[in-house]
Design a protein around this motif. Structure first.
Motif, PDB file in Angstrom:
ATOM      1  N   LYS A 300      11.407  -7.290   5.040  1.00  0.00           N
ATOM      2  CA  LYS A 300      10.755  -6.319   6.042  1.00  0.00           C
ATOM      3  C   LYS A 300      11.486  -5.181   6.589  1.00  0.00           C
ATOM      4  O   LYS A 300      12.800  -5.639   6.788  1.00  0.00           O
ATOM      5  N   LEU A 301      11.019  -4.229   6.870  1.00  0.00           N
ATOM      6  CA  LEU A 301      11.799  -3.016   7.663  1.00  0.00           C
ATOM      7  C   LEU A 301      11.213  -2.871   9.041  1.00  0.00           C
ATOM      8  O   LEU A 301      10.068  -2.921   9.228  1.00  0.00           O
ATOM      9  N   PHE A 302      12.144  -2.747   9.949  1.00  0.00           N
ATOM     10  CA  PHE A 302      11.649  -2.577  11.331  1.00  0.00           C
ATOM     11  C   PHE A 302      12.185  -1.172  11.724  1.00  0.00           C
ATOM     12  O   PHE A 302      13.528  -0.973  11.599  1.00  0.00           O
ATOM     13  N   ILE A 303      11.315  -0.307  12.298  1.00  0.00           N
ATOM     14  CA  ILE A 303      11.719   0.827  13.007  1.00  0.00           C
ATOM     15  C   ILE A 303      11.208   0.595  14.310  1.00  0.00           C
ATOM     16  O   ILE A 303      10.240   0.286  14.758  1.00  0.00           O
ATOM     17  N   ARG A 304      12.276   0.904  15.238  1.00  0.00           N
ATOM     18  CA  ARG A 304      12.231   0.510  16.565  1.00  0.00           C
ATOM     19  C   ARG A 304      12.466   1.622  17.501  1.00  0.00           C
ATOM     20  O   ARG A 304      13.423   2.469  17.284  1.00  0.00           O
ATOM     21  N   THR A 350      -3.250   4.328  18.811  1.00  0.00           N
ATOM     22  CA  THR A 350      -4.406   3.677  17.897  1.00  0.00           C
ATOM     23  C   THR A 350      -4.071   4.209  16.418  1.00  0.00           C
ATOM     24  O   THR A 350      -4.313   3.376  15.544  1.00  0.00           O
ATOM     25  N   LEU A 351      -3.729   5.413  16.210  1.00  0.00           N
ATOM     26  CA  LEU A 351      -3.093   6.038  15.009  1.00  0.00           C
ATOM     27  C   LEU A 351      -2.244   5.250  14.428  1.00  0.00           C
ATOM     28  O   LEU A 351      -2.186   5.079  13.351  1.00  0.00           O
ATOM     29  N   VAL A 352      -1.125   4.926  15.249  1.00  0.00           N
ATOM     30  CA  VAL A 352       0.174   4.464  14.554  1.00  0.00           C
ATOM     31  C   VAL A 352      -0.307   3.007  14.189  1.00  0.00           C
ATOM     32  O   VAL A 352       0.077   2.601  12.865  1.00  0.00           O
ATOM     33  N   GLY A 360      -0.154  -2.535   5.323  1.00  0.00           N
ATOM     34  CA  GLY A 360       0.171  -3.899   5.442  1.00  0.00           C
ATOM     35  C   GLY A 360       1.241  -4.249   6.481  1.00  0.00           C
ATOM     36  O   GLY A 360       1.583  -5.402   6.337  1.00  0.00           O
ATOM     37  N   GLY A 361       1.569  -3.647   7.502  1.00  0.00           N
ATOM     38  CA  GLY A 361       2.353  -4.007   8.348  1.00  0.00           C
ATOM     39  C   GLY A 361       1.794  -4.100   9.778  1.00  0.00           C
ATOM     40  O   GLY A 361       0.528  -4.049   9.950  1.00  0.00           O
ATOM     41  N   GLU A 362       2.790  -4.222  10.872  1.00  0.00           N
ATOM     42  CA  GLU A 362       2.171  -4.394  11.958  1.00  0.00           C
ATOM     43  C   GLU A 362       2.992  -3.811  13.245  1.00  0.00           C
ATOM     44  O   GLU A 362       4.000  -3.240  13.074  1.00  0.00           O
ATOM     45  N   VAL A 363       2.333  -3.452  14.492  1.00  0.00           N
ATOM     46  CA  VAL A 363       3.185  -2.897  15.401  1.00  0.00           C
ATOM     47  C   VAL A 363       3.601  -3.984  16.604  1.00  0.00           C
ATOM     48  O   VAL A 363       2.437  -4.430  16.992  1.00  0.00           O
ATOM     49  N   THR A 376       7.953  -1.505  18.071  1.00  0.00           N
ATOM     50  CA  THR A 376       8.742  -1.984  16.883  1.00  0.00           C
ATOM     51  C   THR A 376       7.654  -1.738  15.544  1.00  0.00           C
ATOM     52  O   THR A 376       6.537  -2.438  15.837  1.00  0.00           O
ATOM     53  N   LEU A 377       7.701  -0.881  14.600  1.00  0.00           N
ATOM     54  CA  LEU A 377       6.891  -0.938  13.454  1.00  0.00           C
ATOM     55  C   LEU A 377       7.512  -1.776  12.438  1.00  0.00           C
ATOM     56  O   LEU A 377       8.716  -1.765  12.094  1.00  0.00           O
ATOM     57  N   ILE A 378       6.748  -2.973  11.780  1.00  0.00           N
ATOM     58  CA  ILE A 378       7.359  -3.833  11.078  1.00  0.00           C
ATOM     59  C   ILE A 378       6.549  -3.563   9.909  1.00  0.00           C
ATOM     60  O   ILE A 378       5.366  -3.668   9.644  1.00  0.00           O
ATOM     61  N   LEU A 379       7.261  -3.110   8.766  1.00  0.00           N
ATOM     62  CA  LEU A 379       6.573  -2.794   7.458  1.00  0.00           C
ATOM     63  C   LEU A 379       7.184  -3.766   6.405  1.00  0.00           C
ATOM     64  O   LEU A 379       8.231  -3.861   6.023  1.00  0.00           O
ATOM     65  N   PRO A 380       6.357  -4.054   5.461  1.00  0.00           N
ATOM     66  CA  PRO A 380       6.817  -4.815   4.307  1.00  0.00           C
ATOM     67  C   PRO A 380       7.422  -3.915   3.355  1.00  0.00           C
ATOM     68  O   PRO A 380       7.106  -2.659   3.132  1.00  0.00           O
ATOM     69  N   ILE A 381       8.555  -4.562   2.745  1.00  0.00           N
ATOM     70  CA  ILE A 381       9.268  -3.796   1.589  1.00  0.00           C
ATOM     71  C   ILE A 381       8.566  -4.335   0.257  1.00  0.00           C
ATOM     72  O   ILE A 381       8.650  -5.397  -0.056  1.00  0.00           O
ATOM     73  N   GLU A 382       8.076  -3.234  -0.693  1.00  0.00           N
ATOM     74  CA  GLU A 382       7.397  -3.496  -1.769  1.00  0.00           C
ATOM     75  C   GLU A 382       8.610  -3.541  -2.776  1.00  0.00           C
ATOM     76  O   GLU A 382       9.453  -2.750  -2.798  1.00  0.00           O
TER      77      GLU A 382
END
Ligand code: ADP
Length: 383
Positions: A300-304, A350-352, A360-363, A376-382
């Motif tokens: 997972k990638l985290f952008i904070r 809302t848009l984020v 497929g991620g979450e905030v 924190t944006l949590i994004l799956p790494i494909e």
């Protein structure tokens, strides 16, 4: 005795005077409002004229029997609950009555406790039916309002786009005309028009995206995104705004060739949205940090984005992702509108969330009033 029972009006239909009187006394004693009729015909007349919740009728009466009374009431006012009275010898009549819609039956001689319980149950049934009806009505209203809101957003967005394009076109023309004249007052006026126009463009873009996503229905297109480049470009675009407001802004990202598949433009806008909020809700002298990291084991990638700003009370953490929701009155945002292209309309997060869940991620939000916020944006790494 609850107030609903006190407000319940019962009509007793009974031809024998003494029996009728005894029912009247008993129901009054239970706290109901009671009325009576001495035969079926009078009973029906009263039902048409008055408002009763319950009718208690003897089955065995001359002229019009209780069964007929029951059938007519169910035709005239189906919401009225009918309880029939019958003797043990004619119990099968009571069963018949239940088949055509009677709520229950009393047998003669009556057992007071049984009557009390049956009436109580009947009142509860009427109450829950009414509550259900109210809920259904409220639901329909809410659905209508929601549809109206969606329609409003689509129309507004559509109707604003064309005039904005025209304004932008003419502003560009004015720029060309002004090149030789160099009139500072005119140049300043044009700048004010331009920044107001940009505020409107920002609102329109947000509304456009809101109808584009239509709450999770739209899919995104994916390209190869270099995360460091994305984060750095947001940092570089926005650092000047932080300087202007006297807030420290740091980028905390080690050299990385980390890449994910995703909608680069929308993800960048999401990160920008978080940074803009941090800017808006942090006082002068505060600090904001933008960073990203990878958790290999979770893929997972985290952008904070963290800030030392005003924070958000715990009970509002879920609400801020709802469209048009703002914790503070937008009139009291600390930043002037021009500093960040518009005061916000409460749809950024809302848009984020829409964009991130389309990936497929979450905030995640961590925030406390007066201690700052971390989004924190949590994004799956494909792979
Ligand atoms: P807005 O356009 O109002 O910024 P958003 O959807 O981006 O809309 O945010 C919704 C609300 O959440 C904001 O109005 C604000 O009340 C709260 N909020 C968002 N980010 C922050 C933050 N970093 N610090 C404090 N409050 C925030």
């Amino acid at each position: 005795m609850s107030s609903s029972e006190n407000n319940t009006r019962i009509l007793v239909v009974e031809d024998e005077n003494e029996v009728r009187e005894s029912y009247l006394d008993m129901f009054q004693f239970f706290g109901y409002q009671v009325d009576s009729a001495c035969n079926g015909r009078e009973g029906i007349v009263k039902v048409t004229k008055e408002n009763y919740e319950i009718v208690v009728t003897d089955l065995n009466m001359p002229e019009m029997n209780g069964m007929e009374v029951l059938k007519r009431i169910k035709k005239l006012k189906p919401d009225i609950e009918v309880i029939v009275i019958t003797g043990y010898a004619t119990l099968e009549n009571a069963v018949e009555a239940m088949k055509v819609g009677a709520f229950d039956y009393f047998t003669k001689p009556v057992d007071i406790e049984h009557v009390r319980i049956v009436l109580y149950k009947c009142v509860q049934q009427i109450k829950s039916r009414r509550e259900n009806e109210e809920l259904r009505n409220v639901n329909t209203k809410l659905r209508e309002i929601n549809e109206l809101k969606d329609k409003f957003i689509t129309i507004t967005n559509h109707e604003l786009r064309t005039p904005l394009t025209v304004i932008k076109g003419y502003l560009d023309l004015i720029d060309i005309f002004m090149e030789d004249k160099k009139d500072p007052e005119l140049a300043e006026a044009v700048e004010v028009i331009r920044s107001s126009m940009l505020e409107m463009v920002d609102v329109v873009e947000h509304l456009h995206d809101l109808s584009y996503f239509d709450y999770g229905k739209k899919k995104i297109s994916k390209q190869y995104i270099e995360v460091q480049k994305l984060v750095e470009s947001v940092y570089n675009e926005m650092k000047v705004l932080f300087q202007k407001r006297g807030i420290e802004f740091h980028l905390n990202a080690q050299e990385s060739s980390m890449a994910i598949m995703g909608d680069g433009e929308r993800l960048k806008r999401s990160v920008r949205e978080l940074v803009q909020n941090a800017l808006k809700f942090t006082e002068k002298g505060g600090m904001v940090e933008l960073s990203f990291y990878v958790k290999e084991e979770a893929n997972k990638l985290f952008i904070r984005v963290s800030d030392s700003g005003i924070g958000i009370p715990g009970d509002k953490h879920a609400l801020i992702f709802e469209p048009f929701y703002e914790v503070q009155d937008s009139m009291h945002h600390t930043t002037s509108k021009t500093d960040f292209m518009g005061g916000g309309i409460g749809v950024g997060l809302t848009l984020v969330k829409e964009v991130v869940s389309a990936h497929g991620g979450e905030v995640m939000v961590n925030s406390e009033p007066n201690r700052g916020s971390i989004f924190t944006l949590i994004l799956p790494i494909e792979t």
